[in-house]
Write an enzyme that holds these catalytic residues in place. Sequence first.
Site, short mmCIF file in Angstrom:
data_model
loop_
_atom_site.label_atom_id
_atom_site.label_comp_id
_atom_site.label_asym_id
_atom_site.label_seq_id
_atom_site.Cartn_x
_atom_site.Cartn_y
_atom_site.Cartn_z
N LYS A 300 0.84 -1.19 0.00
CA LYS A 300 0.00 0.00 0.00
C LYS A 300 0.88 1.25 0.00
O LYS A 300 0.54 2.28 -0.54
CB LYS A 300 -0.83 -0.03 1.28
CG LYS A 300 -2.18 0.61 1.20
CD LYS A 300 -2.84 0.43 2.55
CE LYS A 300 -4.34 0.48 2.45
NZ LYS A 300 -5.02 0.15 3.67
N1 GLU Z 1 -11.18 -2.00 7.11
C1 GLU Z 1 -10.55 -3.18 6.61
C2 GLU Z 1 -9.57 -2.72 5.52
O1 GLU Z 1 -9.15 -1.64 5.55
C3 GLU Z 1 -11.60 -4.11 6.05
C4 GLU Z 1 -11.30 -5.53 6.16
C5 GLU Z 1 -12.51 -6.35 5.77
O2 GLU Z 1 -12.88 -6.29 4.59
O3 GLU Z 1 -13.09 -6.99 6.63
O4 GLU Z 1 -9.19 -3.42 4.66
#
Ligand code: GLU
Length: 595
Positions: A300
């Site tokens: 990322k």
């Molecule tokens: N908030 C998580 C992320 O940033 C999500 C993970 C999920 O999809 O459960 O990827």
Amino acid sequence: MRRPHLGLLVRRRWVCTSCRSRYSSVATKATANRKSNLPDFPARTRFAPSPTGYLHLGSLRTALFNYLLARKTGGQFLLRIEDTDQKRTIPGAEQRLYDDLRWAGLQWDEGPTIGGPYGPYRQSERTAIYRSHTHDLIDGGHAYRCFCSADRLDSVARHRSQAGLPPGYDRKCADISAEESEDRASKGEAHVVRLKVDGYPMFNDLVYGKTGQNRPPKKLDLIDRVYDDPILLKSDGHPTYHLANVVDDHLMEITHVIRGTEWMPSTPLHVALYNAFEWTPPKFGHVPLLVDKSGQKLSKRNADIDLTFFKDKQGIFAATLVNFAALLGWSHTQKSDIFSLEELEQIFNLKITRGNTVVAFEKLWFLQKAHAQRFAAIRGPEFEEMVTRVSQVVDETYPQQQLPFLPPQTLAEYISPLLQADAKSFTNAEDFVQRNSTFFTRTLNRPDYAPVSDAPIPLATVHTAAAALTLVPESHWTIETHRFNINAYDGSGIFADETPAHEAVNDEKSRTNADKAFKKELYHYLRWALSASAPGPGIPETMSILGRKESVRRLEEARALTKDMAAASSAGPAQKVKGALKDGDISWMGSLAPQ
Ligand code: GLU
């Protein structure tokens, strides 16, 4: 003659043709459904990004798979902003997520900015919901308040680390009575809420199958008993990711969670939470990691894979990037890999590979060219956008007075057929303008002319043939006319139907070879003369785009540059060229054009 094996005859039962085809299609369909892992009901899926970063290739793929699963099954695709970690939230990231998803065409059916029946869709606005669900867990004995101070937890951790034991919590607060716990909390004593975990269940992953370790809690020995007992509610009253994620997926009636394998270690905990709430968990499908060719994880933090890099810096079409992302770890049975988003919505399945997915960027460029061709063929808004982008780059790069076309033709009108002709090589506007630079200037830097082969085709003959092509009047100055005329030349540079019978080469094979050699030389010369030997559209297209005036000017310039060379070349075959090619005598040339 060999006789068929008896066993085969015995086993085969006669089935009439129509029944056979009916049975086989039923069986095929059932197998296909099973193999594709698709639910036979409308799936509710979600993309749940944290605004702690921007959309990148991996998260675009996650969003896309969720979107496609919902579309394919006639369900809904939700967007939920998981902003529980306010400290790491990047200002502006949320808006960028919206913009990027919309750019990719992944419009959500419910979520921020549009609302929906299960909102709010931003976790920071749902704190009360998480708190009340935590209380339910405490009341049911599945969770407890932990009042341990940071100092105590620190010293437990230090002790365990010195003793070479894995980290964990000793459940000191689990035995505090409900009344005392309630009392201390109401007096404002700092605490967290922990889930009481006595075992992590296995779960059935849509991609990886039965998964998890069925791990017992860490009761390592009698003196040093420790437990995972993860925190659900932090001391500031905000939920952890795990709690908020599970509560929301349940309340929002999510049926399928497709997410990256980096979340796989958390899933047993999530399933444990579902069990504690006595809720049915959704189906989980974890998609493999994206790695580069050397096996390194695409990160990322690597700006190279942030969506804006593809979109703004590289000029990749949304359709290309979506197509590229779809192919990362997903397999299909179609003949070609080129899909629009609408096509992906039709053919999507959950046949996702398990191993790490190597991202090969050559494919991205292949797809970009394929989509450019598709857009050029459709001539829709995407094509208009290509014309606009190329026009901007031309405007920024070349002085207006240098451009080789004249009003009333506009730059867009000039560029449009060029894009049509060379879409197969389109990567982005900048590269396109560079590749086709000879179309945007009157000054050509031609290299020295070198004939294509040693087999000498007299240059004078080539000159004459080239000049003849310019005798086509403005009214017939089209791709078709030029193609027809070039094709009409025979091996000696004469229009085939003008060759006197006694001069025609009779032997079919040598005529074909001579034709080929002449045309090769002619094409080679014309490309040099018209485009300084640069790759680009075909010669008929080039002449048509440049227009009669500029084509004639370039051919005359080229002829002048190679005058001496032509004079030095053999005069033999050139004498065969007929007087009919005198300038001005164009009556017979017009007739070559298809009407
Ligand atoms: N908030 C998580 C992320 O940033 C999500 C993970 C999920 O999809 O459960 O990827």
